[in-house]
Design a protein around this motif. Structure first.
Motif, PDB file in Angstrom:
ATOM      1  N   ALA A 327       1.047  -1.294   0.003  1.00 14.32           N
ATOM      2  CA  ALA A 327       0.522   0.026  -0.046  1.00 14.32           C
ATOM      3  C   ALA A 327       1.376   1.409  -0.329  1.00 14.32           C
ATOM      4  O   ALA A 327       0.867   1.935  -0.661  1.00 14.32           O
ATOM      5  CB  ALA A 327      -1.005   0.034   1.083  1.00 14.32           C
ATOM      6  N   SER A 328       1.846   1.390   0.295  1.00 19.24           N
ATOM      7  CA  SER A 328       3.127   2.727   0.612  1.00 19.24           C
ATOM      8  C   SER A 328       4.105   2.336  -0.761  1.00 19.24           C
ATOM      9  O   SER A 328       3.749   3.363  -0.977  1.00 19.24           O
ATOM     10  CB  SER A 328       3.372   2.118   2.170  1.00 19.24           C
ATOM     11  N   GLN A 329       3.686   1.835  -1.640  1.00 14.38           N
ATOM     12  CA  GLN A 329       4.600   2.124  -2.880  1.00 14.38           C
ATOM     13  C   GLN A 329       3.833   1.805  -4.048  1.00 14.38           C
ATOM     14  O   GLN A 329       4.241   1.846  -5.187  1.00 14.38           O
ATOM     15  CB  GLN A 329       5.149   0.611  -3.425  1.00 14.38           C
ATOM     16  N   GLU A 330       2.243   2.563  -4.078  1.00 12.04           N
ATOM     17  CA  GLU A 330       1.126   1.537  -5.116  1.00 12.04           C
ATOM     18  C   GLU A 330       0.827   3.408  -4.845  1.00 12.04           C
ATOM     19  O   GLU A 330       0.680   4.019  -3.803  1.00 12.04           O
ATOM     20  CB  GLU A 330      -0.134   1.218  -4.757  1.00 12.04           C
ATOM     21  N   CYS A 331       0.731   3.715  -6.153  1.00  7.82           N
ATOM     22  CA  CYS A 331       0.120   5.037  -6.677  1.00  7.82           C
ATOM     23  C   CYS A 331      -1.507   5.085  -6.396  1.00  7.82           C
ATOM     24  O   CYS A 331      -1.767   4.396  -6.944  1.00  7.82           O
ATOM     25  CB  CYS A 331       1.099   5.470  -8.127  1.00  7.82           C
ATOM     26  N   SER A 332      -2.357   6.017  -5.512  1.00 11.12           N
ATOM     27  CA  SER A 332      -3.707   6.229  -5.635  1.00 11.12           C
ATOM     28  C   SER A 332      -3.742   6.822  -6.932  1.00 11.12           C
ATOM     29  O   SER A 332      -5.355   6.364  -6.560  1.00 11.12           O
ATOM     30  CB  SER A 332      -3.223   6.990  -4.223  1.00 11.12           C
ATOM     31  N   LYS A 333      -3.144   6.987  -7.736  1.00  4.43           N
ATOM     32  CA  LYS A 333      -3.938   7.918  -9.019  1.00  4.43           C
ATOM     33  C   LYS A 333      -4.184   6.505  -9.802  1.00  4.43           C
ATOM     34  O   LYS A 333      -5.131   6.067 -10.578  1.00  4.43           O
ATOM     35  CB  LYS A 333      -2.995   8.879  -9.921  1.00  4.43           C
ATOM     36  N   CYS A 334      -2.812   5.739 -10.381  1.00  2.00           N
ATOM     37  CA  CYS A 334      -2.966   5.507 -11.639  1.00  2.00           C
ATOM     38  C   CYS A 334      -2.382   4.041 -11.101  1.00  2.00           C
ATOM     39  O   CYS A 334      -2.597   2.689 -11.964  1.00  2.00           O
ATOM     40  CB  CYS A 334      -1.487   5.785 -12.516  1.00  2.00           C
ATOM     41  N   HIS A 335      -2.233   3.463  -9.521  1.00  2.00           N
ATOM     42  CA  HIS A 335      -1.775   2.528  -9.555  1.00  2.00           C
ATOM     43  C   HIS A 335      -0.666   1.433  -9.417  1.00  2.00           C
ATOM     44  O   HIS A 335      -0.819   0.214  -9.574  1.00  2.00           O
ATOM     45  CB  HIS A 335      -3.045   1.448  -9.564  1.00  2.00           C
ATOM     46  N   HIS A 336       0.139   1.938  -9.922  1.00  2.00           N
ATOM     47  CA  HIS A 336       1.034   1.362 -10.360  1.00  2.00           C
ATOM     48  C   HIS A 336       2.007   1.406  -8.937  1.00  2.00           C
ATOM     49  O   HIS A 336       2.707   2.185  -8.483  1.00  2.00           O
ATOM     50  CB  HIS A 336       1.908   2.965 -11.701  1.00  2.00           C
ATOM     51  N   ILE A 337       2.284   0.085  -9.121  1.00  2.00           N
ATOM     52  CA  ILE A 337       3.583  -0.930  -7.733  1.00  2.00           C
ATOM     53  C   ILE A 337       5.200  -0.823  -8.293  1.00  2.00           C
ATOM     54  O   ILE A 337       4.962  -1.361  -8.915  1.00  2.00           O
ATOM     55  CB  ILE A 337       2.726  -1.907  -6.743  1.00  2.00           C
ATOM     56  N   ALA A 359       3.368  10.498   1.957  1.00  2.00           N
ATOM     57  CA  ALA A 359       3.417   8.236   1.692  1.00  2.00           C
ATOM     58  C   ALA A 359       2.576   8.120   2.002  1.00  2.00           C
ATOM     59  O   ALA A 359       1.791   7.179   2.287  1.00  2.00           O
ATOM     60  CB  ALA A 359       5.227   7.919   1.781  1.00  2.00           C
ATOM     61  N   ASP A 360       2.467   8.633   3.761  1.00  2.00           N
ATOM     62  CA  ASP A 360       1.133   8.105   4.426  1.00  2.00           C
ATOM     63  C   ASP A 360      -0.152   8.190   4.121  1.00  2.00           C
ATOM     64  O   ASP A 360      -0.880   7.574   3.859  1.00  2.00           O
ATOM     65  CB  ASP A 360       1.077   8.527   6.113  1.00  2.00           C
ATOM     66  N   HIS A 361      -0.376   9.771   3.144  1.00  2.00           N
ATOM     67  CA  HIS A 361      -1.727   9.743   2.946  1.00  2.00           C
ATOM     68  C   HIS A 361      -2.227   9.324   1.681  1.00  2.00           C
ATOM     69  O   HIS A 361      -3.700   8.477   1.679  1.00  2.00           O
ATOM     70  CB  HIS A 361      -1.765  11.132   2.565  1.00  2.00           C
ATOM     71  N   ASN A 362      -1.384   9.260   0.775  1.00  2.00           N
ATOM     72  CA  ASN A 362      -0.709   8.343  -0.299  1.00  2.00           C
ATOM     73  C   ASN A 362      -1.392   6.908   0.088  1.00  2.00           C
ATOM     74  O   ASN A 362      -2.680   6.297  -0.235  1.00  2.00           O
ATOM     75  CB  ASN A 362      -0.109   7.773  -1.190  1.00  2.00           C
ATOM     76  N   ALA A 363      -1.338   6.142   1.298  1.00  2.00           N
ATOM     77  CA  ALA A 363      -0.729   4.961   1.633  1.00  2.00           C
ATOM     78  C   ALA A 363      -2.298   4.288   2.023  1.00  2.00           C
ATOM     79  O   ALA A 363      -3.412   3.770   1.730  1.00  2.00           O
ATOM     80  CB  ALA A 363      -0.392   4.177   2.095  1.00  2.00           C
ATOM     81  N   SER A 364      -3.688   5.768   2.474  1.00  2.00           N
ATOM     82  CA  SER A 364      -4.187   5.551   3.301  1.00  2.00           C
ATOM     83  C   SER A 364      -5.572   5.738   1.954  1.00  2.00           C
ATOM     84  O   SER A 364      -6.620   4.920   2.446  1.00  2.00           O
ATOM     85  CB  SER A 364      -4.222   7.208   4.465  1.00  2.00           C
ATOM     86  N   HIS A 365      -4.266   6.568   1.278  1.00  2.00           N
ATOM     87  CA  HIS A 365      -5.562   6.501  -0.154  1.00  2.00           C
ATOM     88  C   HIS A 365      -5.931   5.080  -0.593  1.00  2.00           C
ATOM     89  O   HIS A 365      -7.628   4.440  -0.865  1.00  2.00           O
ATOM     90  CB  HIS A 365      -5.503   7.029  -1.315  1.00  2.00           C
ATOM     91  N   ASN A 366      -5.001   4.039  -0.296  1.00  2.00           N
ATOM     92  CA  ASN A 366      -5.490   2.841  -1.151  1.00  2.00           C
ATOM     93  C   ASN A 366      -5.938   1.801  -0.461  1.00  2.00           C
ATOM     94  O   ASN A 366      -6.965   1.635  -0.606  1.00  2.00           O
ATOM     95  CB  ASN A 366      -3.509   1.765  -1.435  1.00  2.00           C
ATOM     96  N   ILE A 367      -5.973   2.175   1.100  1.00  2.00           N
ATOM     97  CA  ILE A 367      -6.339   1.540   2.106  1.00  2.00           C
ATOM     98  C   ILE A 367      -8.071   1.038   1.918  1.00  2.00           C
ATOM     99  O   ILE A 367      -8.671   0.588   1.881  1.00  2.00           O
ATOM    100  CB  ILE A 367      -5.610   1.498   3.274  1.00  2.00           C
ATOM    101  N   ALA A 368      -8.399   2.932   2.060  1.00  2.00           N
ATOM    102  CA  ALA A 368      -9.662   3.821   1.449  1.00  2.00           C
ATOM    103  C   ALA A 368     -10.682   2.593   0.094  1.00  2.00           C
ATOM    104  O   ALA A 368     -11.386   1.920   0.813  1.00  2.00           O
ATOM    105  CB  ALA A 368      -9.497   4.866   1.289  1.00  2.00           C
ATOM    106  N   HIS A 369      -9.405   2.102  -0.654  1.00  2.00           N
ATOM    107  CA  HIS A 369      -9.414   2.447  -2.305  1.00  2.00           C
ATOM    108  C   HIS A 369     -10.556   0.661  -1.845  1.00  2.00           C
ATOM    109  O   HIS A 369     -11.000  -0.039  -2.512  1.00  2.00           O
ATOM    110  CB  HIS A 369      -8.722   2.308  -2.867  1.00  2.00           C
ATOM    111  N   ARG A 370      -8.796  -0.010  -1.331  1.00  2.00           N
ATOM    112  CA  ARG A 370      -9.454  -1.830  -1.151  1.00  2.00           C
ATOM    113  C   ARG A 370     -10.411  -1.643   0.200  1.00  2.00           C
ATOM    114  O   ARG A 370     -11.082  -3.105  -0.062  1.00  2.00           O
ATOM    115  CB  ARG A 370      -8.024  -1.930  -0.805  1.00  2.00           C
ATOM    116  N   GLY A 371     -11.137  -1.373   0.810  1.00  2.00           N
ATOM    117  CA  GLY A 371     -11.663  -1.416   1.602  1.00  2.00           C
ATOM    118  C   GLY A 371     -13.437  -1.200   0.804  1.00  2.00           C
ATOM    119  O   GLY A 371     -14.092  -2.127   1.138  1.00  2.00           O
TER     120      GLY A 371
END
Length: 390
Positions: A327-337, A359-371
């Protein structure tokens, strides 16, 4: 849902002496019953009662209900021990630790908690007093106190037994309450992602950061002081280290309560659910330099997660747990890891689309999307059955 409310008891010196004698007698009786249960392999209440009930009442002078609770407490202790042995809490069978835990009877501290039912304990909420059984007779008008919110919950929702505890020089009553749950939000408008970390304890997908350098500096000062006291290893140093350890734990609990309250309130206000990362293996997943390891391992992330979950359940906010891998390496816009997306600890910069964020804000967006994706796929909200209001 069940909540546990803890209030402070304010006995007079005479009442305190009677309560202390009561705890000692109940725990001595329970320790003796545990030895009988170990010897005769009687680990069930009905079976153990046949061997111990009459002797407990005669030798320690306990009332009928107190004797029953001492026996049940013993059986519950053996049930817990069996579960811990089965789950590997004491290592594999045959190891010294496993043999030591399973090869001797359970023993109770002289000041261990003693359960009280409604026959042994009655509450007078308007006067803020209790009437409580003791080996010296019924103690009436024993004062208690607590926060206004605690007392309201206690008066309106208390059900079942309460435990009398002597802890840190203070008398406490821990009561179980049945709290009605709010109607669950079955159609959330989205999910509020929560990323847990070291520099910031929790960062939400709304950009809210909880705890940072000031808290970590205080935690580092506490660790350094505790290390110095441990090196001295004198009686007074050990006593002081124990006092500071309790203070640090209370501070962490208070911070976790405040963080969880803010997160749940924001999710409830906006009609969203909460997406949390699965806490299992959080310490093993984090790859940190040595100075940061103590910071990670000393923070009660599981406590924070349980606080968020039970407050959300109380408010009707759905909670979903997701796998935080990458989640910390994934882009919350294009989802490139890619590992290269994290050029620094606090910086996220996507190598493909050029998106830049904390970095933490981006990871939280990924967690929200996965949720949200987990919710769409039918994952149900989960929350613990029991927690503690302090």
């Amino acid at each position: 849902m069940k909540l546990v409310v803890r209030v402070k008891v304010l006995p007079t010196p005479v009442q305190a002496a009677a309560l202390e004698a009561t705890l000692h007698a109940c725990n001595e009786a329970a320790t003796w019953a545990a030895s009988v249960a170990f010897e005769k392999e009687a680990r069930r209440p009905l079976e153990l009662r046949k061997h111990t009930y009459a002797e407990i009442r005669f030798r320690w002078g306990l009332g009928a209900q107190a004797a029953q609770h001492a026996i049940k407490k013993t059986c519950d202790a053996y049930t817990t021990l069996k579960a811990n042995l089965r789950n590997g809490r004491y290592g594999r069978p045959g190891t010294k630790r496993h043999t030591r835990a399973s090869g001797k009877p359970v023993a109770f501290r002289s000041e261990a908690a003693q359960p009280y039912d409604d026959r042994m304990l009655s509450w007078q909420h308007e006067q803020q007093t209790v009437s409580i059984w003791s080996t010296a007779g019924r103690l009436k008008s024993v004062a208690f106190t607590g926060q206004a919110e605690q007392l309201e919950v206690l008066a309106a929702h208390r059900r079942g037994e309460s435990d009398l505890v002597f802890q840190g020089g203070k008398w406490l009553l821990i009561a179980t309450c049945e709290i009605p749950e709010a109607a669950p939000n079955t159609h959330p408008a989205g999910f509020l992602g929560v990323d847990l970390g070291v520099v910031n304890i929790a960062v939400t997908s709304d950009g809210e950061r909880h705890c940072g350098r000031r808290i970590n500096r205080k935690r580092e000062q506490d660790r350094n002081l505790r290390s110095e006291l441990q090196k001295k290893n004198t009686k007074s140093a050990r006593r002081r280290a124990k006092r500071y350890a309790g203070k640090e734990a209370r501070r962490a609990k208070d911070i976790n309560h405040k963080i969880s309250k803010g997160i749940v309130a924001e999710a409830e206000r906006t009609g969203r659910g909460i997406a949390l990362e699965t806490l299992t293996g959080i310490r093993e997943r984090a790859r940190l330099r040595k100075p940061q390891r103590a910071t990670l391992h000393s923070w009660p992330f599981a406590q924070l997660g349980s606080f968020i979950a039970y407050k959300a359940r109380k408010a009707g906010v759905p909670v979903v747990y997701v796998d935080p891998a990458y989640a910390s390496q994934e882009c919350s816009k294009c989802h490139h890891i890619a590992r290269g997306n994290r050029p620094a600890q606090a910086v996220f910069s996507c190598r493909v689309c050029g998106f830049v964020d904390h970095a933490d804000h981006n990871a939280s967006h990924n967690i929200a999307h996965r949720g949200w994706m987990a919710w769409v796929c039918g994952v149900q909200s989960t929350a613990p059955e029991l927690t503690l209001i302090t």
